[in-house]
Enzyme design. Sequence first.
Site, PDB file in Angstrom:
ATOM      1  N   ASP A 113       0.950  -1.323   0.051  1.00 38.05           N
ATOM      2  CA  ASP A 113       0.033   0.441  -0.191  1.00 38.05           C
ATOM      3  C   ASP A 113       0.910   1.221   0.111  1.00 38.05           C
ATOM      4  O   ASP A 113       1.332   0.993   0.645  1.00 38.05           O
ATOM      5  CB  ASP A 113      -1.035   0.022   1.211  1.00 38.05           C
ATOM      6  CG  ASP A 113      -1.983   0.389   0.893  1.00 38.05           C
ATOM      7  OD1 ASP A 113      -1.905   1.908   0.568  1.00 38.05           O
ATOM      8  OD2 ASP A 113      -3.706   0.249   1.530  1.00 38.05           O
ATOM      9  N   ASP A 215      -2.731   4.989  -2.778  1.00 37.72           N
ATOM     10  CA  ASP A 215      -3.960   5.497  -1.796  1.00 37.72           C
ATOM     11  C   ASP A 215      -3.970   6.895  -1.925  1.00 37.72           C
ATOM     12  O   ASP A 215      -3.187   7.467  -2.382  1.00 37.72           O
ATOM     13  CB  ASP A 215      -3.187   5.517   0.076  1.00 37.72           C
ATOM     14  CG  ASP A 215      -4.269   5.856   0.845  1.00 37.72           C
ATOM     15  OD1 ASP A 215      -5.243   4.881   1.194  1.00 37.72           O
ATOM     16  OD2 ASP A 215      -3.717   6.589   2.011  1.00 37.72           O
ATOM     17  N   GLU A 257      -6.515   3.977  -5.821  1.00 38.71           N
ATOM     18  CA  GLU A 257      -7.825   4.112  -5.211  1.00 38.71           C
ATOM     19  C   GLU A 257      -7.887   5.720  -5.656  1.00 38.71           C
ATOM     20  O   GLU A 257      -7.583   6.925  -5.430  1.00 38.71           O
ATOM     21  CB  GLU A 257      -7.818   4.693  -3.539  1.00 38.71           C
ATOM     22  CG  GLU A 257      -9.291   4.749  -2.570  1.00 38.71           C
ATOM     23  CD  GLU A 257      -8.581   4.580  -1.338  1.00 38.71           C
ATOM     24  OE1 GLU A 257      -9.439   4.669  -0.757  1.00 38.71           O
ATOM     25  OE2 GLU A 257      -7.837   5.493  -1.266  1.00 38.71           O
ATOM     26  N   HIS A 331     -11.007  -2.929   3.324  1.00 42.95           N
ATOM     27  CA  HIS A 331     -10.815  -1.792   5.181  1.00 42.95           C
ATOM     28  C   HIS A 331     -11.743  -0.601   5.186  1.00 42.95           C
ATOM     29  O   HIS A 331     -12.191  -0.335   6.232  1.00 42.95           O
ATOM     30  CB  HIS A 331      -9.424  -2.368   5.210  1.00 42.95           C
ATOM     31  CG  HIS A 331      -8.952  -0.803   4.661  1.00 42.95           C
ATOM     32  ND1 HIS A 331      -8.348  -1.468   3.125  1.00 42.95           N
ATOM     33  CD2 HIS A 331      -8.167   0.299   4.772  1.00 42.95           C
ATOM     34  CE1 HIS A 331      -8.298  -0.122   2.760  1.00 42.95           C
ATOM     35  NE2 HIS A 331      -8.132   0.847   3.836  1.00 42.95           N
ATOM     36  N   ASP A 332     -11.599  -0.418   4.141  1.00 44.40           N
ATOM     37  CA  ASP A 332     -13.112   0.855   4.717  1.00 44.40           C
ATOM     38  C   ASP A 332     -13.651   0.701   4.648  1.00 44.40           C
ATOM     39  O   ASP A 332     -14.954   1.582   4.590  1.00 44.40           O
ATOM     40  CB  ASP A 332     -12.914   2.152   3.906  1.00 44.40           C
ATOM     41  CG  ASP A 332     -11.296   2.211   3.790  1.00 44.40           C
ATOM     42  OD1 ASP A 332     -10.465   2.422   4.337  1.00 44.40           O
ATOM     43  OD2 ASP A 332     -10.503   2.658   2.622  1.00 44.40           O
TER      44      ASP A 332
HETATM   45  C1  GLC Z   1      -7.506   5.941   2.165  1.00 39.58           C
HETATM   46  C2  GLC Z   1      -7.694   4.603   2.948  1.00 39.58           C
HETATM   47  C3  GLC Z   1      -8.117   4.452   4.275  1.00 39.58           C
HETATM   48  C4  GLC Z   1      -7.372   6.056   4.963  1.00 39.58           C
HETATM   49  C5  GLC Z   1      -7.664   6.836   4.199  1.00 39.58           C
HETATM   50  C6  GLC Z   1      -6.259   7.777   4.093  1.00 39.58           C
HETATM   51  O1  GLC Z   1      -9.164   5.208   1.921  1.00 39.58           O
HETATM   52  O2  GLC Z   1      -8.414   3.224   2.110  1.00 39.58           O
HETATM   53  O3  GLC Z   1      -8.374   4.008   5.553  1.00 39.58           O
HETATM   54  O4  GLC Z   1      -7.905   6.168   6.118  1.00 39.58           O
HETATM   55  O5  GLC Z   1      -6.738   6.435   2.949  1.00 39.58           O
HETATM   56  O6  GLC Z   1      -4.872   7.508   4.746  1.00 39.58           O
END
Ligand code: GLC
Length: 561
Positions: A113, A215, A257, A331-332
């Site tokens: 990640d 991310d 993402e 995970h979100d």
């Molecule tokens: C992304 C991650 C999340 C995190 C955010 C800040 O959305 O998936 O878990 O809190 O970025 O890094």
Amino acid sequence: MDHSTTPLASPERSPLQPKWWHTATVYQVYPRSFCDSNGDGIGDLPGITSKLDYLKKLGIDIIWLSPIYKSPMDDNGYDISDYRDIASEFGTLADFDQLVAEAKDRGIGIMLDLVVNHTSDEHPWFLQSRQGSDNPFRDFYIWRKPAPGGGPPNGLKSSFGGPAWTLDPATGEYYLHMFSRRQPDLNWENERVRAEIYDMMNWWLERGIAGFRMDVIDYIGKQVDRELIKDGPHLHDYLQEMNARTFGSRDILTVGEAWSATPGAALLYSGRDRQELSMVFQFEHVTQQWDTVYGKWRPKPLDLVNLKTVLSKWQLALSEDGWNSLFWGNHDLPRAVSRYGDVTGYHVESAKMLATVLHLLKGTPFIYQGEEIGMTNVPFTSIEQYRDIETLNMHRLHVEAGLSPEEFIRGANENGRDNARTPMQWSAAPYGGFSTGVPWIEVNPNYPKVNAEAAIRDESSIWNHYRKLIALRKTCPVIVYGEYRSWLDQHPDVFVYTRTFDRTRMIVVANFTPRHIALSLPSELGMNGECLIYNYEPVNMINETIELSPYEAFAIASRTG
Ligand code: GLC
Ligand code: CA
């Protein structure tokens, strides 16, 4: 992972260059909650290594590890204080190298990640940066003077609630943080920042990793003074630069993402002549189902017509160029079977139905840990049981703004991030076999029934269904490259689509309800062939009318002409 690619049966039908990740399935591990090897209640790298045989048996090709780097864990590792070291609770660099090596022995790659929109406020760059306006690292982050009348420079809001600006008394200036105040945003306009990040990426690539998940990558081109965060004007320049200076010459998998991604943007990220990423995570199928005012904290019932419309739109938009990622959870997000299925009446049937629908689409499927055994949302009743910074902050803010605490907990139970973060349920042993000590977050009480040991033993389990789907992708080109078409778009209860490739046609039929459905199909869909997968009895033939059991799903493939 096998990097050699078999040429397509009829390449003239598909302008896509075959890539190894077209037939791959990715499995996401949330290290804190996967497997604890030393009884401190926190999952760790040796724990993950000890489960490689489990993952091999499932058939996955790549493990995406949520962040494992040194971190004060304000946001469970998405706040990094040293990009070149491992969080001590997760292990050491030697443990990491061992994980990579042992995974490689089993044909599995490790994807890291990459969290480079921001760092932790304990990263040495930020400690320097906040020293003063003339510090050489000042410009590594985004500092602004207060607004003319005082207060934050502008109205940007943090995703975790409140202003995206925090005043640092040392210099009287504000720094930007799109997430928690302990996650200051890096200044991507600074060439030195970019060079440091590329160096760090190369350092990990040299260690033998197989990919990066990036991310909130849509944020890095931001123009703060215009309050423009997503899809800023330099976003794609930076990604092309990154590609050229890091992974471009290597055959790795990259996925960005991008909550903001439209199909048009996805073609920019993943188009084959763009030299950017392999694919992006888009979230339209997730956010379309949220409340317009309270977002995910006020859940709405599933609107299947809308869900199908979004999924079909993406299938069609990236049919000739670019590539889709496919996922229900991460995970979100809440647990897929809780969000889209029926955990009380049809747990097994609905989990298998969801897997069938997703894995037979065109794209690379991502499985979130525990999804393969049908793990569900948690029945927490008090805010004290939650650990997630977003949930805790939003609880305070939404309750202040008038949502009742009970309604908030209801929302959190349906959509909060901790639903996905409770410990992986390995067995019926105490704490689900995750740890011998008290876990950092409570185990879902359904672990005596829902656990990996029981699932592997049971031929008809959700786990064995996932295993079949993963294997099918490796043997059926129609699943990988078939042209997508949806049917009965306005039908509120069933999802029907076909995939066609090289004279093979596959039809996928899925009932999204707990009811028996009598379905009329267009006559051209009548089919007689091989049932590839099913969750009741095999179906080899369909006519103009068919009866579907609750959450029934199956796929039939046949040769045409
Ligand atoms: C992304 C991650 C999340 C995190 C955010 C800040 O959305 O998936 O878990 O809190 O970025 O890094
Ligand atoms: Ca541990």
